[in-house]
Scaffold this motif. Structure first.
Motif, short mmCIF file in Angstrom:
data_model
loop_
_atom_site.label_atom_id
_atom_site.label_comp_id
_atom_site.label_asym_id
_atom_site.label_seq_id
_atom_site.Cartn_x
_atom_site.Cartn_y
_atom_site.Cartn_z
N GLY A 177 0.80 -1.22 0.00
CA GLY A 177 0.00 0.00 0.00
C GLY A 177 0.83 1.27 0.00
N GLN A 178 2.08 1.17 0.49
CA GLN A 178 2.94 2.35 0.53
C GLN A 178 3.30 2.81 -0.88
OE1 GLN A 178 4.33 4.18 3.38
NE2 GLN A 178 2.45 3.24 4.12
N GLU A 207 1.65 1.93 -3.54
CA GLU A 207 0.38 2.27 -4.20
C GLU A 207 -0.04 3.70 -3.86
OE1 GLU A 207 -3.18 0.09 -3.02
OE2 GLU A 207 -3.59 -0.26 -5.14
N ALA A 208 0.12 4.08 -2.58
CA ALA A 208 -0.23 5.44 -2.17
C ALA A 208 0.67 6.45 -2.86
CB ALA A 208 -0.11 5.58 -0.65
N ALA A 209 1.95 6.13 -2.97
CA ALA A 209 2.88 7.05 -3.64
C ALA A 209 2.50 7.20 -5.11
CB ALA A 209 4.32 6.53 -3.51
N ARG A 210 2.18 6.06 -5.76
CA ARG A 210 1.80 6.12 -7.18
C ARG A 210 0.49 6.89 -7.35
NH1 ARG A 210 3.98 2.80 -11.03
NH2 ARG A 210 3.64 4.73 -12.14
N ALA A 211 -0.44 6.70 -6.38
CA ALA A 211 -1.73 7.39 -6.48
C ALA A 211 -1.56 8.90 -6.35
CB ALA A 211 -2.68 6.87 -5.40
N LEU A 212 -0.51 9.33 -5.65
CA LEU A 212 -0.26 10.77 -5.52
C LEU A 212 0.38 11.34 -6.78
CD1 LEU A 212 1.09 10.81 -1.86
CD2 LEU A 212 -0.87 12.15 -2.68
N GLY A 213 0.88 10.45 -7.64
CA GLY A 213 1.50 10.93 -8.88
C GLY A 213 2.99 10.70 -8.96
N PHE A 214 3.56 10.01 -7.95
CA PHE A 214 4.99 9.70 -8.02
C PHE A 214 5.21 8.63 -9.09
CE2 PHE A 214 5.03 11.27 -3.57
CZ PHE A 214 6.09 12.16 -3.69
N THR A 215 6.32 8.73 -9.82
CA THR A 215 6.68 7.67 -10.75
C THR A 215 7.13 6.46 -9.93
OG1 THR A 215 8.96 8.42 -10.82
CG2 THR A 215 7.46 9.32 -12.50
N VAL A 227 9.82 6.66 -0.80
CA VAL A 227 8.85 6.10 0.15
C VAL A 227 9.23 4.68 0.60
CG1 VAL A 227 6.44 5.40 0.45
CG2 VAL A 227 6.98 7.52 -0.75
N ASP A 251 1.10 8.97 -14.56
CA ASP A 251 1.58 9.72 -13.40
C ASP A 251 0.94 11.11 -13.34
OD1 ASP A 251 3.27 7.63 -12.56
OD2 ASP A 251 4.75 8.24 -14.06
N ARG A 276 -2.77 10.82 -12.32
CA ARG A 276 -3.02 10.60 -10.89
C ARG A 276 -2.86 11.87 -10.08
NH1 ARG A 276 0.67 6.03 -11.71
NH2 ARG A 276 -0.60 4.47 -12.77
N ARG A 277 -2.14 12.83 -10.62
CA ARG A 277 -2.02 14.11 -9.91
C ARG A 277 -3.34 14.88 -9.96
NH1 ARG A 277 3.92 14.85 -12.71
NH2 ARG A 277 4.72 12.99 -11.72
N PHE A 319 -7.26 5.58 0.87
CA PHE A 319 -7.30 4.12 1.00
C PHE A 319 -7.90 3.67 2.32
CE2 PHE A 319 -3.90 5.31 -1.85
CZ PHE A 319 -3.99 4.40 -2.88
N ASN A 367 -2.48 4.36 4.48
CA ASN A 367 -1.22 4.36 3.71
C ASN A 367 -0.44 5.66 3.85
OD1 ASN A 367 -1.98 1.84 2.95
ND2 ASN A 367 -2.45 2.32 0.83
N HIS A 387 7.55 6.91 7.99
CA HIS A 387 8.88 7.47 8.27
C HIS A 387 8.89 8.99 8.14
CE1 HIS A 387 8.63 7.13 3.97
NE2 HIS A 387 9.79 7.69 3.77
N ILE A 433 6.46 16.66 -6.54
CA ILE A 433 5.63 16.54 -7.74
C ILE A 433 5.18 17.92 -8.22
CG2 ILE A 433 3.47 15.63 -8.67
CD1 ILE A 433 3.80 13.28 -6.68
#
Lengths: 255, 246
Positions: free
Chosen positions: A130-131, A133-141, A149, B79, B82-83, B89, B93, B97, B111
């Motif tokens: 999920g970590q 997935e959450a990063a990708r959902a925010l738009g990170f490549t 992450v 990408d 998704r922005r 979720f 998620n 850290h 981003i």
């Protein structure tokens, strides 16, 4: 035979220890630390590359990493050190002469990278899906999500195992003596061994052992510290029970 | 909650998606006008969460199309797409850290390329909106589940999305904490955000949604305004489902 006297002569010849102490401090300790630290740095960098390759979705990256890990984890350290230290010497002598020191560091690093790569891989794989997935959902490549992450979390989780590997490296650095080091390049074990042969007792080797412990025991405690922090960092049942109260207080503040 | 949104319409047209031979979505249609809220209900395994992931292309559809503000998302860079689509979720998620504030500033900086001060200001403003301005320095693990979900919503909203997707956002919360998160989502709907909400909270669907879609076996079996769906369901499968959950 006086057992105590024999043991005393063999292990506790203070004169031999005193004689070898300056050389052990100035040459042996320094070289052991340089060998271990250089291998830690190179082995960690290479280990991260191996781990990322091993986790790749591309087979042509995954397989070399797997073969590398199998080979360098599967061979005895002394065999790898001799094969690399002596085998590559005819090539590297054109760059830095017949000096075996850099090849010793290279061999230790290659061995360490196989173990460290596996440590990193297991750490990274332990991070919940999920970590990413959450990063990708925010738009990170994908690479950015992994770099920012997933990998930082994975590395934190394996810090104890990583420090254990560093301890192993400190000890394995003694094997480099097989390559035939110059007098100024000898590490703790070699200096202890030479002095033991000269004096006819094992006291200098015992002193070398004490030096190794001075390096490794604090590292062991560092492992315990990381381990404790990682364990106690997780929320306890009590803190979970307080969740509802905190939530209600937060709502009260909000209102 | 007072927030400004620039919402876009979302149209799902005949989307199909399979995992190997397992067809999870079998031609899903869903039209959500800009500023409206659609709740997707249905039994576990009906394809609701997969549908959300097909919308923002976390999973690539095998067939069909998804249009955001009239344009096919399949033609845009995933990408970049998704922005424009925020997602929340079930298990929050959040990045453990990072601090709460850093969870929000990280995507803003990396981003959206905002400067440190600008990102911090925007993140703090968003945290204030969800009532957690005083938790900026905390680690996510020290917050309650409800607070973590509100941070996750703040993190998504900080990216100024045109559509928000909620994947069972309250399912992992203790019953006492559900209300706060649902209230926040209702405020967001009120503010005019386009939302697709996968939920088991029938009360929320009934009160907040502009339309409700019932999914079963990878298709939308029945959809309509909440009142019609909850009181005069036509499909026997929906009637059976409602009789089990209400």
């Amino acid at each position: 035979m006086d057992i105590w006297s024999t043991l005393n002569d063999t292990f506790l010849d203070w004169g031999s220890m005193k004689e070898v102490l300056p050389e052990m401090l100035k040459v042996g300790l320094l070289n052991t630390l340089v060998l271990a630290a250089s291998s830690v740095v190179l082995g960690t960098l290479l280990g991260m590359v191996v781990a990322v390759m091993a986790l790749s979705r591309k087979r042509w990256l995954r397989w070399p990493a797997k073969i590398y890990t199998d080979v360098f984890r599967g061979l005895p350290a002394i065999l790898t050190i001799l094969l690399i230290g002596q085998g590559l010497s005819p090539i590297t002598r054109h760059w830095w002469g017949p000096n075996p020191y850099p090849l010793g560091i290279l061999a230790l690093s290659l061995i360490a990278a196989a173990y460290i790569g596996e440590i990193f891989r297991s750490g990274i794989q332990s991070v919940e899906k999920g970590q990413l997935e959450a990063a990708r959902a925010l738009g990170f490549t994908y690479p950015a999500g992994m770099r920012l992450v997933v990998i930082p979390q994975g590395v934190r989780r394996v810090l104890p195992a990583l420090v254990n590997q560093f301890i192993a490296l400190v000890k394995e650095s003694s094997l480099v003596y097989f390559l035939g080091l110059l007098a100024s390049q000898r590490e703790l074990f070699r200096i202890g061994q030479d002095a033991a042969a000269t004096n006819g007792n094992l006291s200098p080797l015992l002193l070398a052992g004490i030096f190794y412990l001075v390096i490794t025991v604090p590292l062991t405690h560092l492992v315990n510290h990381f381990d404790k922090r990682l364990r106690e960092g997780r929320p306890t049942d009590e803190s979970r029970a307080d969740d509802v109260v905190r939530e209600e207080l937060a709502h009260a503040d909000h209102r | 909650m007072q927030t400004t949104v620039e919402a876009a319409s979302l149209d799902v047209e005949g989307v199909e998606l399979a995992f190997g031979s397992n067809k999870v979505l079998r031609g899903v249609d869903l039209a959500v006008p800009a500023g409206r809220t659609a709740c997707v209900i249905g039994p576990s395994g009906s394809g609701k969460s997969t549908l959300l992931r097909a919308i923002n292309r976390l999973l690539e559809p095998d067939a069909g199309d998804v249009r955001l503000a009239g344009e096919s998302v399949l033609r845009s860079n995933p990408d970049e797409l998704r922005r424009r689509i925020g997602m929340v979720f079930q298990h929050f998620n959040l990045f453990p850290h990072k601090t709460v504030l850093e969870n929000i500033t990280l995507p803003l900086r990396k981003i959206k390329k905002l400067g440190p001060d600008e990102a911090r200001t925007a993140a703090l403003a968003q945290l204030e909106l969800v009532g957690l301005g005083n938790k900026a320095a905390a680690r996510p693990g020290t917050l309650s589940g409800g607070q973590q979900q509100r941070v996750a919503i703040a993190r998504a909203l900080a990216m100024k999305p045109e559509v928000m997707l909620f994947d069972e956002a309250t399912s992992a919360l203790d019953p006492e904490l559900v209300k706060g998160v649902l209230g926040l989502m209702a405020d967001l709907a009120q503010a005019g955000m386009t939302m697709v909400v996968v939920t088991h909270e029938m009360g929320f669907a009934r009160e907040v949604a502009d339309q409700v879609a019932f999914m079963d076996h990878g298709v939308v079996v029945e959809s309509g305004v909440p009142e019609q769906l909850f009181t005069a369901a036509e499909s026997p499968r929906l009637r059976l489902f409602l009789s089990q959950v209400l």
